[in-house]
Design a protein around this motif. Structure first.
Motif, mmCIF file in Angstrom:
data_model
loop_
_atom_site.group_PDB
_atom_site.id
_atom_site.type_symbol
_atom_site.label_atom_id
_atom_site.label_comp_id
_atom_site.label_asym_id
_atom_site.label_seq_id
_atom_site.Cartn_x
_atom_site.Cartn_y
_atom_site.Cartn_z
ATOM 1 N N TYR A 1 14.277 45.309 4.149
ATOM 2 C CA TYR A 1 15.743 45.027 4.028
ATOM 3 C C TYR A 1 16.400 44.910 5.449
ATOM 4 C CZ TYR A 1 14.058 42.083 -0.270
ATOM 5 O OH TYR A 1 13.606 42.037 -1.418
ATOM 6 N N TYR A 2 16.172 45.707 6.379
ATOM 7 C CA TYR A 2 16.733 45.872 7.691
ATOM 8 C C TYR A 2 16.152 45.021 8.679
ATOM 9 C CZ TYR A 2 19.811 49.464 4.862
ATOM 10 O OH TYR A 2 20.505 50.055 4.211
ATOM 11 N N ASP B 1 15.231 37.531 2.816
ATOM 12 C CA ASP B 1 16.253 37.548 1.289
ATOM 13 C C ASP B 1 16.229 36.769 0.569
ATOM 14 O OD1 ASP B 1 15.440 35.073 2.386
ATOM 15 O OD2 ASP B 1 17.448 34.469 2.928
ATOM 16 N N GLN C 1 19.843 51.827 -1.099
ATOM 17 C CA GLN C 1 19.552 50.618 -0.592
ATOM 18 C C GLN C 1 19.852 49.600 -1.137
ATOM 19 O OE1 GLN C 1 15.649 49.744 1.581
ATOM 20 N NE2 GLN C 1 16.087 52.041 2.930
ATOM 21 N N PRO D 1 23.163 47.975 -1.376
ATOM 22 C CA PRO D 1 24.516 47.264 -1.187
ATOM 23 C C PRO D 1 23.541 46.456 0.217
ATOM 24 C CG PRO D 1 24.909 49.596 -1.361
ATOM 25 C CD PRO D 1 22.719 49.666 -1.512
ATOM 26 N N GLN D 2 22.143 47.173 0.568
ATOM 27 C CA GLN D 2 22.371 46.405 1.615
ATOM 28 C C GLN D 2 20.706 45.193 1.060
ATOM 29 O OE1 GLN D 2 21.859 45.957 4.631
ATOM 30 N NE2 GLN D 2 20.863 44.697 5.695
ATOM 31 N N PHE E 1 21.227 43.114 -1.379
ATOM 32 C CA PHE E 1 22.033 42.486 -2.424
ATOM 33 C C PHE E 1 23.207 41.927 -0.761
ATOM 34 C CE2 PHE E 1 22.475 45.284 -6.229
ATOM 35 C CZ PHE E 1 21.728 44.311 -7.133
ATOM 36 N N SER E 2 23.180 42.216 0.481
ATOM 37 C CA SER E 2 24.132 41.692 1.877
ATOM 38 C C SER E 2 23.232 40.779 1.589
ATOM 39 C CB SER E 2 23.974 42.715 2.715
ATOM 40 O OG SER E 2 22.821 43.203 2.860
ATOM 41 N N ARG E 3 21.544 40.734 1.565
ATOM 42 C CA ARG E 3 20.886 39.765 2.149
ATOM 43 C C ARG E 3 20.687 39.053 1.436
ATOM 44 N NH1 ARG E 3 16.454 41.665 5.616
ATOM 45 N NH2 ARG E 3 17.842 42.596 7.824
ATOM 46 N N PRO F 1 24.652 35.652 1.349
ATOM 47 C CA PRO F 1 25.123 35.770 2.093
ATOM 48 C C PRO F 1 26.516 34.792 2.551
ATOM 49 C CG PRO F 1 23.344 34.551 2.095
ATOM 50 C CD PRO F 1 23.411 35.194 1.227
ATOM 51 N N LYS G 1 28.997 35.636 4.364
ATOM 52 C CA LYS G 1 29.477 35.194 5.162
ATOM 53 C C LYS G 1 28.862 33.676 6.187
ATOM 54 C CE LYS G 1 29.828 39.748 6.781
ATOM 55 N NZ LYS G 1 29.630 40.697 8.025
#
Length: 493
Positions: free
Chosen positions: A56-57, A66, A261, A263-264, A266-268, A271, A273
């Motif tokens: 996920y990075y 994602d 990881q 938070p990472q 969930f950010s994927r 999204p 943004k």
């Protein structure tokens, strides 16, 4: 048709339908595919060649991973078969890689995993009662349901032309629904929990599952009028359901929790943004909202109420500001979505109608989320909307759509011939309008001088026109759910 007649005589008509659609899928292997083909190839490469701590990075490609962890493991398993077809497809740095073997593997992986969808449809057919049994095979409800699901032109286009694994995922959902109809509640809950960790978009219908399982499984009895008997609550059943959800979530997210990881991840998965709408506007409430804003901004510019230099530009990847109407934030969108699904949840709790009521609530939750969701993709709803793609593929898509639509209308008319007509005059007029709209957008507009200056007009017209129809259908379904009496006040079915 002769093959179906023979199959009907031997009782193997379902197998004939499944085999027929599988052969059609094989014929679609060489057709056009979208960017999602590269998306899933890249995910094969990520999960195969990198340790889990980097899944996920990894961002070499713009098509980053994602989807939830179970889907990542699904890609990981597929990758170990893919290496026997073409090892190069599993190289993270081979961006936009394609070969004949890669094409065959990815296409056949979708066809093979559709086996779950076929099984789920078979299980759903077992849940249909025998009230409306016609003499002919083609009039039987089970046959009609099988055709409408197995030969769904939307799934064929999205999965076997465009390229995705929706059939496999819908198979999980249909199987979980079938288990609830069969009163195998724990199995249904288990399958849906697994589905959520394959694709998180199914969170849209999670409220329907949660309320129905609490109402119909954790509470074991109702009063004669259909209202809940509060002293029938089973703490053991409630804990059992919670344990199933917890264990599935722990299995999926546990490794990333251990790696710190979450938070990472969930950010994927979420999204925010990105903008309110996808670049190709989904035909929902926000398409109408955006279109109204565009109309008001044009009027404002003509009347010189607005400064053309201060009009914000829209973007697919980031949030954008509306010109005249108030801009919408993710939280405001969430409030609208919750308000939209609350009446259906209220009816499911206070006006129980058994599994049928659950299914109607699930559909309303899905439609309401589509109507008011954030950055909804147009493929999130599988309706009769022709995808905008290569003209070479257009005849295939139009043919599939027409065949499926004609069969759907004719078979449903046969099934419900003793009831009121399927469509009123306004609905018929609207559906007939889809033809001229498609002709204008696909054939007339490209010949005009507007093609270069206003290339977005076909998408705008299609989204707005379809949004009107979907909004109408959503509202009409809601009215029927709200006015129907609870099961306790109706005749026993």
């Amino acid at each position: 048709m002769a093959a179906l007649t023979i199959a009907a005589g031997t009782g193997n008509w379902f197998s004939a339908l499944a085999l027929g659609v599988t052969l059609l899928k094989c014929l679609l292997i060489p057709t056009y595919h979208s960017t999602d083909f590269e998306v899933h190839r890249n995910w094969l490469a990520i999960t195969h060649s990198l340790p889990i701590s980097q899944w996920y990075y990894e961002a070499t490609s713009e098509w980053t991973l994602d989807y939830p962890p179970f889907f990542a493991w699904f890609e990981y398993i597929l990758s170990h078969v893919a290496k026997y077809f073409d090892q190069e497809m599993l190289n993270v740095h081979n961006l936009n890689y394609s070969s004949s073997r890669t094409l065959l593997f990815q296409r056949f992986s979708v066809i093979f995993t559709d086996t779950l969808f076929v099984y789920a449809v078979h299980e759903c057919c077992k849940c249909i009662g025998g009230k409306k049994v016609g003499k002919e095979l083609t009039e039987k409800p089970k046959f009609i349901l099988s055709v409408l699901l197995l030969w769904n032109f939307g799934l064929l286009i999205v999965d076997h032309i465009h390229f995705q694994y929706n059939g496999f995922l819908f198979g999980l959902m249909l199987l979980s629904i079938a288990r609830l109809f069969q009163k195998r509640h724990m199995e249904g809950a288990f399958l849906f929990a697994v589905l959520l960790h394959f694709k998180h978009i199914y969170l849209y219908v999670a409220p329907a599952y949660g309320v129905y399982l609490l109402r119909s499984y954790c509470f074991t009895a109702n009063r004669p009028d259909g209202s809940i008997r509060w002293n029938s609550f089973s703490f053991v059943r409630f804990i059992s359901l919670g344990l199933v959800v917890f264990l599935i979530s722990a299995l999926s997210l546990g490794p990333f929790l251990a790696l710190n990881q979450l938070p990472q991840v969930f950010s994927r998965l979420f999204p925010f943004k990105r903008g309110l709408c996808h670049a190709y506007w989904a035909p929902n409430f926000w398409a109408l909202y955006n279109a109204l804003d565009k109309v008001l901004s044009v009027i404002g510019l003509k009347l010189k109420f607005l400064d053309p230099n201060k009009i914000p530009k829209a973007s697919m990847k980031v949030q954008f500001q509306h010109t005249v109407l108030p801009s919408v934030t993710p939280w405001q969108r969430l409030y609208a979505q919750l308000i939209a699904i609350l009446p259906s949840i209220f009816c499911l709790w206070f006006k129980p109608q058994g599994p049928r009521g659950f299914l109607r609530c699930l559909i309303l939750c899905a439609l309401s989320s589509f109507m008011f969701g954030w950055h909804v993709h147009e493929k999130a709803i599988l309706l009769a909307i022709l995808p905008m793609s290569e003209h070479f593929e257009l005849p295939i898509k139009i043919l599939l759509m027409l065949l499926f639509t004609i069969y759907s209308i004719s078979s449903l008319k046969t099934l419900f011939r003793k009831e009121k007509p399927l469509f009123n005059w306004m609905e018929t007029f609207y559906l007939l309008g889809l033809g001229p709209l498609e002709v204008c957008c696909e054939f007339v507009f490209p010949l005009t001088s507007w093609k270069l200056k206003y290339p977005f007009i076909p998408l705008l017209l299609t989204s707005v026109y379809c949004a009107l129809g979907i909004t109408y259908a959503w509202f009409k379904l809601y009215v029927s759910v709200l006015i129907d009496p609870p099961i306790g006040k109706t005749k026993k079915q």
